[in-house]
Write a protein that holds these residues in place. Sequence first.
Motif, PDB file in Angstrom:
ATOM      1  N   TYR A 150     -40.495 -26.492 -24.060  1.00 62.84           N
ATOM      2  CA  TYR A 150     -41.779 -26.359 -24.736  1.00 62.84           C
ATOM      3  C   TYR A 150     -41.553 -26.747 -26.198  1.00 62.84           C
ATOM      4  O   TYR A 150     -40.828 -26.066 -26.934  1.00 62.84           O
ATOM      5  CB  TYR A 150     -42.285 -24.926 -24.629  1.00 62.84           C
ATOM      6  CG  TYR A 150     -43.565 -24.661 -25.382  1.00 62.84           C
ATOM      7  CD1 TYR A 150     -44.745 -25.292 -25.018  1.00 62.84           C
ATOM      8  CD2 TYR A 150     -43.592 -23.777 -26.461  1.00 62.84           C
ATOM      9  CE1 TYR A 150     -45.931 -25.051 -25.704  1.00 62.84           C
ATOM     10  CE2 TYR A 150     -44.770 -23.527 -27.150  1.00 62.84           C
ATOM     11  CZ  TYR A 150     -45.937 -24.168 -26.773  1.00 62.84           C
ATOM     12  OH  TYR A 150     -47.092 -23.938 -27.462  1.00 62.84           O
TER      13      TYR A 150
ATOM     14  N   ASN B 112     -41.501 -25.114 -20.722  1.00 64.51           N
ATOM     15  CA  ASN B 112     -42.928 -25.391 -20.613  1.00 64.51           C
ATOM     16  C   ASN B 112     -43.408 -25.143 -19.191  1.00 64.51           C
ATOM     17  O   ASN B 112     -43.791 -26.060 -18.467  1.00 64.51           O
ATOM     18  CB  ASN B 112     -43.197 -26.844 -21.032  1.00 64.51           C
ATOM     19  CG  ASN B 112     -44.644 -27.070 -21.410  1.00 64.51           C
ATOM     20  OD1 ASN B 112     -45.458 -26.162 -21.335  1.00 64.51           O
ATOM     21  ND2 ASN B 112     -44.959 -28.277 -21.839  1.00 64.51           N
TER      22      ASN B 112
ATOM     23  N   ARG C 298     -42.482 -20.154 -20.951  1.00 64.49           N
ATOM     24  CA  ARG C 298     -43.710 -19.942 -21.717  1.00 64.49           C
ATOM     25  C   ARG C 298     -44.580 -18.872 -21.051  1.00 64.49           C
ATOM     26  O   ARG C 298     -45.166 -18.021 -21.732  1.00 64.49           O
ATOM     27  CB  ARG C 298     -44.460 -21.274 -21.824  1.00 64.49           C
ATOM     28  CG  ARG C 298     -45.871 -21.189 -22.320  1.00 64.49           C
ATOM     29  CD  ARG C 298     -46.498 -22.551 -22.521  1.00 64.49           C
ATOM     30  NE  ARG C 298     -46.367 -23.456 -21.387  1.00 64.49           N
ATOM     31  CZ  ARG C 298     -47.097 -23.403 -20.288  1.00 64.49           C
ATOM     32  NH1 ARG C 298     -48.027 -22.462 -20.152  1.00 64.49           N
ATOM     33  NH2 ARG C 298     -46.932 -24.286 -19.320  1.00 64.49           N
TER      34      ARG C 298
ATOM     35  N   LEU D 172     -49.375 -19.945 -29.279  1.00 60.74           N
ATOM     36  CA  LEU D 172     -49.242 -20.048 -27.823  1.00 60.74           C
ATOM     37  C   LEU D 172     -50.449 -19.418 -27.142  1.00 60.74           C
ATOM     38  O   LEU D 172     -51.021 -19.990 -26.200  1.00 60.74           O
ATOM     39  CB  LEU D 172     -47.947 -19.370 -27.377  1.00 60.74           C
ATOM     40  CG  LEU D 172     -47.633 -19.419 -25.887  1.00 60.74           C
ATOM     41  CD1 LEU D 172     -47.287 -20.836 -25.456  1.00 60.74           C
ATOM     42  CD2 LEU D 172     -46.500 -18.469 -25.537  1.00 60.74           C
TER      43      LEU D 172
ATOM     44  N   TYR E 104     -53.414 -24.551 -20.776  1.00 64.01           N
ATOM     45  CA  TYR E 104     -52.398 -24.592 -19.726  1.00 64.01           C
ATOM     46  C   TYR E 104     -52.931 -24.038 -18.411  1.00 64.01           C
ATOM     47  O   TYR E 104     -52.499 -24.472 -17.333  1.00 64.01           O
ATOM     48  CB  TYR E 104     -51.145 -23.850 -20.189  1.00 64.01           C
ATOM     49  CG  TYR E 104     -50.421 -24.594 -21.286  1.00 64.01           C
ATOM     50  CD1 TYR E 104     -49.610 -25.684 -20.988  1.00 64.01           C
ATOM     51  CD2 TYR E 104     -50.597 -24.238 -22.610  1.00 64.01           C
ATOM     52  CE1 TYR E 104     -48.966 -26.390 -22.000  1.00 64.01           C
ATOM     53  CE2 TYR E 104     -49.959 -24.936 -23.628  1.00 64.01           C
ATOM     54  CZ  TYR E 104     -49.155 -26.013 -23.311  1.00 64.01           C
ATOM     55  OH  TYR E 104     -48.529 -26.720 -24.318  1.00 64.01           O
TER      56      TYR E 104
ATOM     57  N   GLU F  12     -50.194 -32.126 -26.084  1.00 62.85           N
ATOM     58  CA  GLU F  12     -49.315 -31.768 -24.973  1.00 62.85           C
ATOM     59  C   GLU F  12     -49.103 -32.963 -24.047  1.00 62.85           C
ATOM     60  O   GLU F  12     -50.048 -33.503 -23.465  1.00 62.85           O
ATOM     61  CB  GLU F  12     -49.898 -30.594 -24.197  1.00 62.85           C
ATOM     62  CG  GLU F  12     -49.134 -30.213 -22.933  1.00 62.85           C
ATOM     63  CD  GLU F  12     -47.671 -29.910 -23.186  1.00 62.85           C
ATOM     64  OE1 GLU F  12     -46.829 -30.765 -22.818  1.00 62.85           O
ATOM     65  OE2 GLU F  12     -47.387 -28.837 -23.756  1.00 62.85           O
TER      66      GLU F  12
END
Length: 517
Positions: A57, A91, A109, A269, A276, A308
């Motif tokens: 990540y 990640n 993550r 995050l 995500y 990303e």
Amino acid sequence: MIKKSILCPVLLSAGLLACGVNPVTKEREFQFVSQDKEIQLGQQNYSPARQSQGGDYTLDAELTRYVQQVGQKLAAVSDRPDLPYEFVVLNDSVPNAWAMPGGKIAFNRGLLYELHSEAELAAVLGHEIVHAAARHGAKGMERGMFMQGAMLAVGLATRDSNYANLVVGGAQLGGQLITSKYGRDAESESDHYGMKYMKLAGYDPAAAVTLQETFVRLSEGKRQDFISGLFASHPPSQERVDDNRKTLAELGAGGEMGKDVYAQKVAKLMATREAYKAYDEGKEALQKGDAEKAKTLAKKAISIEPHEARFQELLGDIALTKKNTTEALAFYDKAIQMQPDYFKPYVQSGIALFNDGKKEQAEPFLKKANALLPTAPGYALLGQIAEGRGETSLALQHYQLAASSDSEIGKEAAGRAMRIDLPRNPARYLPSGPLADNTGMVYAAVQNNSSVQVGRVQVRMLQYDNRGRLVDQTRSMLITGGIAPGKRGSVATGVRIQDQAALQFFRVVVEGAELAK
């Protein structure tokens, strides 16, 4: 300060140290006897294992530094502060953490989302440090706990199943090291000494108790992401909670919890968590064949976090399923520009170019992908490229590497390898021996254990005396007509025997074979 002797019995059983008594202090001490090998094992497998688990990540360098600082703080008070510890954030949305021998530790993550304080982070890291220090994973390997040959799914803890069982070569070992389920004793040791490290580093070990209680609740609720991730290798239990409470009573509560600093460090995050979530749902939709839904979710993810690389990669995968090579390559190129050290957009680019007939252009992408993480698709396609150029020896090497994957691609590569290798080494695939009929006529028989039909098998029969000396041999003979896979072919030798026992003095040698036309 914890004496080094506390891990002596654990590590002695692993074959990593020799224990003795210091003549001055009269205390037990130990000396590691295979540290170099242990460190080398971790160093060789750390990078490919990280690749197979989603890659690093990279969008929040400050967060990674934070995890590293907490990890190093614990490592400094551990029983093996001399190990070259490394800590990385992966990640991957699945809540998980793992350790390799030599102090190589990874933290997903997805697990950071579930924690509420620096002390809880320290509880997980301390636990993994003990796994690394006590060499639990490597010890399990020495006891034969791991599968040999077929690849364990290194993607067991990730939803990205496209390459889960396609890793080949030495990189398979990393998957075996991180997907093994730890035994109860190893988990108990890691909980116990991890809490001691927390106390020495200034953290409140009570966080290890509350965290384990949370894990038990999540396991009872059958939370699927935890079941496939952390709980697969670190099964929670009420017994572990009770043991942690006993350890807490010994150590005493009190110390830093770090709730505010943790919230600050994971703020970025947390702000992109929905991106995500959309990405994970997009991958799932694509796997189910819903490309339009996947595309919508990928674009949603990009609108939240435009930097990303994985999100661009997903758009590339969507375009590739629609056979839009140009569009797919453009998205993969964006992903590579954003994160040039992750294998998947390279191998996907290679596949796209190969399927488009641009094999020379595909080759450098496939080579780069294999340098980061060797996979069956990468080597299988490189094998076809080499074979097309007439470089059959190189093609064979590539096919054999691809064949080590327990997958359809691996099986196809094994067949291609066999077609090259069988004419060169026919005896490897065609076991042979003498047979006699009821009249005493001896035949040279060959069994086809390959997956392809063979024709024109050339054999010779040798005869030995009872002292093992060669006394006679036939001329070369041909078994014609072809031998199908799993079938047997034979040719009469012209030699007759009086007793079946005499067959023990004959041997059949396969001198050559051709693939059936």
